[in-house]
Design an enzyme around this catalytic site. Sequence first.
Site, PDB file in Angstrom:
ATOM      1  N   TYR A 229      35.452  29.241  58.949  1.00 56.64           N
ATOM      2  CA  TYR A 229      35.722  29.645  57.555  1.00 56.64           C
ATOM      3  C   TYR A 229      36.404  28.503  56.785  1.00 56.64           C
ATOM      4  CZ  TYR A 229      37.579  32.756  53.847  1.00 56.64           C
ATOM      5  OH  TYR A 229      37.893  33.362  52.647  1.00 56.64           O
ATOM      6  N   LYS A 233      34.984  26.552  53.582  1.00 54.25           N
ATOM      7  CA  LYS A 233      35.726  26.606  52.307  1.00 54.25           C
ATOM      8  C   LYS A 233      36.198  25.209  51.887  1.00 54.25           C
ATOM      9  CE  LYS A 233      35.431  31.073  51.604  1.00 54.25           C
ATOM     10  NZ  LYS A 233      34.663  31.596  50.460  1.00 54.25           N
TER      11      LYS A 233
HETATM   12  P1  NAD Z   1      34.741  41.357  50.422  1.00 58.17           P
HETATM   13  O1  NAD Z   1      34.338  41.340  51.854  1.00 58.17           O
HETATM   14  O2  NAD Z   1      35.357  42.564  49.842  1.00 58.17           O
HETATM   15  O3  NAD Z   1      33.498  40.935  49.502  1.00 58.17           O
HETATM   16  C1  NAD Z   1      32.541  39.988  49.867  1.00 58.17           C
HETATM   17  C2  NAD Z   1      31.210  40.417  49.282  1.00 58.17           C
HETATM   18  O4  NAD Z   1      30.220  39.412  49.630  1.00 58.17           O
HETATM   19  C3  NAD Z   1      30.708  41.741  49.871  1.00 58.17           C
HETATM   20  O5  NAD Z   1      30.300  42.614  48.855  1.00 58.17           O
HETATM   21  C4  NAD Z   1      29.554  41.327  50.773  1.00 58.17           C
HETATM   22  O6  NAD Z   1      28.518  42.308  50.893  1.00 58.17           O
HETATM   23  C5  NAD Z   1      29.052  40.090  50.045  1.00 58.17           C
HETATM   24  N1  NAD Z   1      28.244  39.227  50.921  1.00 58.17           N
HETATM   25  C6  NAD Z   1      28.523  38.889  52.206  1.00 58.17           C
HETATM   26  N2  NAD Z   1      27.523  38.119  52.694  1.00 58.17           N
HETATM   27  C7  NAD Z   1      26.613  37.971  51.709  1.00 58.17           C
HETATM   28  C8  NAD Z   1      25.378  37.304  51.604  1.00 58.17           C
HETATM   29  N3  NAD Z   1      24.877  36.623  52.646  1.00 58.17           N
HETATM   30  N4  NAD Z   1      24.690  37.352  50.450  1.00 58.17           N
HETATM   31  C9  NAD Z   1      25.192  38.043  49.381  1.00 58.17           C
HETATM   32  N5  NAD Z   1      26.358  38.718  49.422  1.00 58.17           N
HETATM   33  C10 NAD Z   1      27.068  38.671  50.572  1.00 58.17           C
HETATM   34  O7  NAD Z   1      35.717  40.104  50.285  1.00 58.17           O
HETATM   35  P2  NAD Z   1      36.519  39.468  49.059  1.00 58.17           P
HETATM   36  O8  NAD Z   1      37.896  39.319  49.509  1.00 58.17           O
HETATM   37  O9  NAD Z   1      36.230  40.131  47.778  1.00 58.17           O
HETATM   38  O10 NAD Z   1      35.856  38.009  49.089  1.00 58.17           O
HETATM   39  C11 NAD Z   1      35.228  37.387  48.005  1.00 58.17           C
HETATM   40  C12 NAD Z   1      35.354  35.880  48.181  1.00 58.17           C
HETATM   41  O11 NAD Z   1      36.726  35.520  48.127  1.00 58.17           O
HETATM   42  C13 NAD Z   1      34.842  35.373  49.531  1.00 58.17           C
HETATM   43  O12 NAD Z   1      34.165  34.154  49.349  1.00 58.17           O
HETATM   44  C14 NAD Z   1      36.109  35.149  50.316  1.00 58.17           C
HETATM   45  O13 NAD Z   1      35.937  34.179  51.312  1.00 58.17           O
HETATM   46  C15 NAD Z   1      37.035  34.675  49.228  1.00 58.17           C
HETATM   47  N6  NAD Z   1      38.452  34.798  49.530  1.00 58.17           N
HETATM   48  C16 NAD Z   1      39.009  36.000  49.807  1.00 58.17           C
HETATM   49  C17 NAD Z   1      40.366  36.085  50.095  1.00 58.17           C
HETATM   50  C18 NAD Z   1      41.038  37.375  50.421  1.00 58.17           C
HETATM   51  O14 NAD Z   1      42.199  37.345  50.768  1.00 58.17           O
HETATM   52  N7  NAD Z   1      40.378  38.501  50.313  1.00 58.17           N
HETATM   53  C19 NAD Z   1      41.137  34.913  50.092  1.00 58.17           C
HETATM   54  C20 NAD Z   1      40.542  33.703  49.792  1.00 58.17           C
HETATM   55  C21 NAD Z   1      39.204  33.649  49.512  1.00 58.17           C
END
Ligand code: NAD
Length: 319
Positions: A229, A233
Amino acid sequence: MAKAKLVTYTVVYVPPYPIRNVYAVGVVEDERGEKIPVRIEQKYAPHLRAGLEGEVVRRWTPFGEIDFFVPKVEEKPARKVALVTGASRGIGRATVLKLASIGYDIALNDLELTDEGKEAIKQIESMGRKAIFVKADVSKFEEVQDMVNRVIEELGRVDVLVNNAGINIDRLLVNMTPEQWQKVIDVDLTGVFNCTRAVLPHMIRQGGGRIINVSSMSALNGAIGQANYAAAKGGIISFTKVVAREYAKYNILCNAIAPGAVRTRMTLSMPPGLLRERVANIPLGRMAEPEEVAELIAFLAETTYITGQVISINAGEYV
Ligand code: NAD
């Protein structure tokens, strides 16, 4: 300032250093019938046609004083369109709602349209905006190209791309299989390449755009258990800088954000003990709400001068 009409024009591409620019040159005719050679800013390129009315303005540039033609046109498109990947829940869902609230029509991408996604589409429509669901796995280039073609067909343009879709498969490196490594790289990093690559030609043609890539604090602090990851990133951050430098001349600005812990399903799937320990180390004492991250994304969607940056949003957890 003199009133004038455009007689003829051509768009000029100047790729080599130090000029690296795209603009238009033309000839206008003023009210006395005098022909004046002019430069025209690239943002007006989609509007140019012979007979277009406007004004001639003399401006200082690093190459001396130059006459510019400023056409009388609506500078902002009447409608703005945002494509957000992984938008049926979490940060993506909050982002489509925020962007719709500031005037964007929305293409909401995900692997499946969930009930949460359907509810978001209803809310967007109740704001008077258009919303379509575009199913695609961002890790598959052909699916992404079909998705972008559909957005262009149905909504006409893409002004903002938010590369938000992401997954994590956390393991200590000694336990991580090549498949677990590859899966995360394919979705989190190659997915960003696929969507950006498919959208760029449209943004160039329409005279600009904004790309916001959702990276992570893990890219900066070497989060234990996240070799796949964090590598993906971190790759996003380097990719963002290249896109920013290659496409600024087309008025395409590209930035990354690096969230800390956000209250979404991704974070809530952490073992409870680890999550409690993590939150205890956040100076503000709480996780971010997805809406707080969406605010930052919306800010970057509207920026006119920030590009190639990675902006942290982590309440001081990593400084
Ligand atoms: P989440 O799991 O709630 O949402 C992620 C979404 O991406 C889901 O709806 C999933 O179905 C979709 N997805 C996954 N694989 C996919 C694919 N191959 N094609 C299309 N859609 C796909 O998570 P989130 O926390 O809302 O994450 C959103 C972004 O933020 C991600 O890139 C995550 O890495 C990043 N992020 C999250 C956090 C956190 O703490 N939640 C922190 C830093 C970065």
